[in-house]
Design a protein around this motif. Structure first.
Motif, PDB file in Angstrom:
ATOM      1  N   VAL A 118      56.183 -58.978  68.989  1.00  0.00           N
ATOM      2  CA  VAL A 118      55.545 -58.836  67.209  1.00  0.00           C
ATOM      3  C   VAL A 118      54.793 -56.969  67.101  1.00  0.00           C
ATOM      4  N   LEU A 119      54.686 -56.700  68.058  1.00  0.00           N
ATOM      5  CA  LEU A 119      53.533 -55.655  67.745  1.00  0.00           C
ATOM      6  C   LEU A 119      55.283 -54.074  67.433  1.00  0.00           C
ATOM      7  N   LEU A 120      56.245 -54.553  68.782  1.00  0.00           N
ATOM      8  CA  LEU A 120      57.107 -54.146  68.281  1.00  0.00           C
ATOM      9  C   LEU A 120      58.089 -53.705  67.219  1.00  0.00           C
ATOM     10  N   ALA A 121      58.340 -55.338  67.674  1.00  0.00           N
ATOM     11  CA  ALA A 121      59.201 -55.512  66.127  1.00  0.00           C
ATOM     12  C   ALA A 121      58.065 -55.226  64.808  1.00  0.00           C
ATOM     13  N   ALA A 122      56.896 -55.067  64.554  1.00  0.00           N
ATOM     14  CA  ALA A 122      56.029 -54.483  63.362  1.00  0.00           C
ATOM     15  C   ALA A 122      56.377 -52.804  63.776  1.00  0.00           C
ATOM     16  N   HIS A 123      56.175 -52.770  64.706  1.00  0.00           N
ATOM     17  CA  HIS A 123      56.059 -50.314  64.594  1.00  0.00           C
ATOM     18  C   HIS A 123      57.710 -50.230  64.450  1.00  0.00           C
ATOM     19  N   PRO A 183      53.557 -43.870  58.958  1.00  0.00           N
ATOM     20  CA  PRO A 183      52.014 -44.512  58.755  1.00  0.00           C
ATOM     21  C   PRO A 183      52.056 -45.238  57.734  1.00  0.00           C
ATOM     22  N   GLY A 184      51.117 -46.121  57.660  1.00  0.00           N
ATOM     23  CA  GLY A 184      50.661 -46.107  56.784  1.00  0.00           C
ATOM     24  C   GLY A 184      51.338 -47.622  55.932  1.00  0.00           C
ATOM     25  N   ASP A 185      53.088 -47.822  56.703  1.00  0.00           N
ATOM     26  CA  ASP A 185      53.807 -48.360  55.501  1.00  0.00           C
ATOM     27  C   ASP A 185      53.770 -50.203  55.927  1.00  0.00           C
ATOM     28  N   VAL A 186      53.758 -50.929  54.714  1.00  0.00           N
ATOM     29  CA  VAL A 186      52.976 -52.130  54.243  1.00  0.00           C
ATOM     30  C   VAL A 186      54.552 -53.111  55.235  1.00  0.00           C
ATOM     31  N   ILE A 187      54.004 -54.293  55.822  1.00  0.00           N
ATOM     32  CA  ILE A 187      55.321 -54.904  56.651  1.00  0.00           C
ATOM     33  C   ILE A 187      54.477 -56.547  56.249  1.00  0.00           C
ATOM     34  N   SER A 188      55.686 -57.287  56.059  1.00  0.00           N
ATOM     35  CA  SER A 188      54.989 -58.653  55.363  1.00  0.00           C
ATOM     36  C   SER A 188      55.252 -59.542  56.833  1.00  0.00           C
ATOM     37  N   SER A 189      54.561 -60.573  57.445  1.00  0.00           N
ATOM     38  CA  SER A 189      54.863 -61.450  58.554  1.00  0.00           C
ATOM     39  C   SER A 189      56.882 -61.670  58.442  1.00  0.00           C
ATOM     40  N   ASP A 190      56.954 -62.236  56.971  1.00  0.00           N
ATOM     41  CA  ASP A 190      58.373 -62.338  56.993  1.00  0.00           C
ATOM     42  C   ASP A 190      59.401 -61.609  57.367  1.00  0.00           C
ATOM     43  N   ILE A 199      58.158 -59.308  59.965  1.00  0.00           N
ATOM     44  CA  ILE A 199      58.559 -58.941  61.502  1.00  0.00           C
ATOM     45  C   ILE A 199      58.829 -60.678  61.849  1.00  0.00           C
ATOM     46  N   ARG A 200      59.134 -61.718  61.594  1.00  0.00           N
ATOM     47  CA  ARG A 200      59.343 -62.713  61.638  1.00  0.00           C
ATOM     48  C   ARG A 200      60.722 -62.999  62.717  1.00  0.00           C
ATOM     49  N   HIS A 201      61.725 -62.732  60.871  1.00  0.00           N
ATOM     50  CA  HIS A 201      62.983 -62.457  61.028  1.00  0.00           C
ATOM     51  C   HIS A 201      63.271 -61.142  62.474  1.00  0.00           C
ATOM     52  N   HIS A 202      62.473 -60.764  62.963  1.00  0.00           N
ATOM     53  CA  HIS A 202      62.923 -59.768  62.880  1.00  0.00           C
ATOM     54  C   HIS A 202      63.871 -60.162  64.606  1.00  0.00           C
ATOM     55  N   LYS A 203      64.828 -59.394  65.085  1.00  0.00           N
ATOM     56  CA  LYS A 203      65.951 -59.643  65.888  1.00  0.00           C
ATOM     57  C   LYS A 203      64.963 -60.280  67.236  1.00  0.00           C
ATOM     58  N   LEU A 204      64.037 -59.757  68.068  1.00  0.00           N
ATOM     59  CA  LEU A 204      62.794 -59.704  68.721  1.00  0.00           C
ATOM     60  C   LEU A 204      62.575 -61.879  69.037  1.00  0.00           C
ATOM     61  N   LEU A 205      62.120 -61.936  68.329  1.00  0.00           N
ATOM     62  CA  LEU A 205      60.995 -62.803  67.711  1.00  0.00           C
ATOM     63  C   LEU A 205      62.570 -63.821  67.685  1.00  0.00           C
ATOM     64  N   GLN A 206      63.473 -63.822  67.579  1.00  0.00           N
ATOM     65  CA  GLN A 206      64.200 -65.377  67.034  1.00  0.00           C
ATOM     66  C   GLN A 206      64.270 -66.496  67.452  1.00  0.00           C
ATOM     67  N   SER A 207      63.599 -66.362  68.814  1.00  0.00           N
ATOM     68  CA  SER A 207      63.874 -67.752  69.525  1.00  0.00           C
ATOM     69  C   SER A 207      62.205 -67.580  69.629  1.00  0.00           C
ATOM     70  N   VAL A 208      61.274 -66.728  68.757  1.00  0.00           N
ATOM     71  CA  VAL A 208      59.926 -67.415  68.948  1.00  0.00           C
ATOM     72  C   VAL A 208      59.369 -68.807  67.521  1.00  0.00           C
ATOM     73  N   ALA A 209      58.935 -69.956  68.587  1.00  0.00           N
ATOM     74  CA  ALA A 209      58.374 -71.038  67.850  1.00  0.00           C
ATOM     75  C   ALA A 209      57.187 -70.467  66.814  1.00  0.00           C
ATOM     76  N   GLN A 210      57.374 -70.397  65.360  1.00  0.00           N
ATOM     77  CA  GLN A 210      56.039 -70.222  64.199  1.00  0.00           C
ATOM     78  C   GLN A 210      54.661 -70.346  64.531  1.00  0.00           C
ATOM     79  N   ALA A 211      54.284 -71.362  65.027  1.00  0.00           N
ATOM     80  CA  ALA A 211      53.133 -71.615  65.713  1.00  0.00           C
ATOM     81  C   ALA A 211      52.307 -70.497  66.995  1.00  0.00           C
ATOM     82  N   THR A 212      53.210 -69.526  67.581  1.00  0.00           N
ATOM     83  CA  THR A 212      53.132 -69.099  68.937  1.00  0.00           C
ATOM     84  C   THR A 212      53.719 -67.852  68.374  1.00  0.00           C
TER      85      THR A 212
END
Length: 134
Positions: A39-44, A50-57, A59-72
């Motif tokens: 999550v941190l690497l995807a956000a980065h 510096p200061g760029d605003v990113i949404s959870s959506d 981050i959530r749709h980043h290829k590193l996180l495709q197989s991660v459950a939403q709750a996790t």
């Protein structure tokens, strides 16, 4: 001969994985869960400066996180907020974040001691999570 080529590829993968593991250890990432690191690497990676605003959506749709459950995923966001690695973006709607400035420009670790933050977490301190709404 095919067997040797396959073994060389496995050896290369092992060596790369070992180098990555050592780098993560050097900066304190070894105490984060795999999902928290991703999550941190995807956000980065979504930040150009510096200061760029990113949404959870985003981050959530980043290829590193495709197989991660939403709750996790949201647990990891909460943990990273509690540790101070992510911050809520000021004057934006909910679920918008900023990666700490000192983490974006390649200066990871210069002003932030990740090990201290993680030590607080391992000692059972949950105040950061509660303060951030998780």
């Amino acid at each position: 001969m095919m067997k040797d080529a396959g073994m060389d590829k496995l050896k290369s993968i092992f060596e790369l994985r070992e180098m990555l593991r050592q780098l993560e250890k050097d900066i304190g990432f070894d105490d984060l869960t795999r999902t928290e690191r991703d999550v941190l690497l995807a956000a980065h990676s979504l930040c150009d400066k510096p200061g760029d605003v990113i949404s959870s959506d985003q981050i959530r749709h980043h290829k590193l996180l495709q197989s991660v459950a939403q709750a996790t995923f949201y647990r990891a966001i909460g943990t990273l907020l509690g540790l101070g690695l992510l911050e809520r973006a000021a004057q934006t709607k909910a679920r918008s974040y900023v990666v700490r400035d000192d983490l974006v420009g390649g200066g990871f670790g210069t002003d932030f001691d990740i090990r201290s933050a993680l030590k607080k977490r391992s000692n059972g301190s949950d105040s950061g999570r509660k303060a951030n709404g998780f």
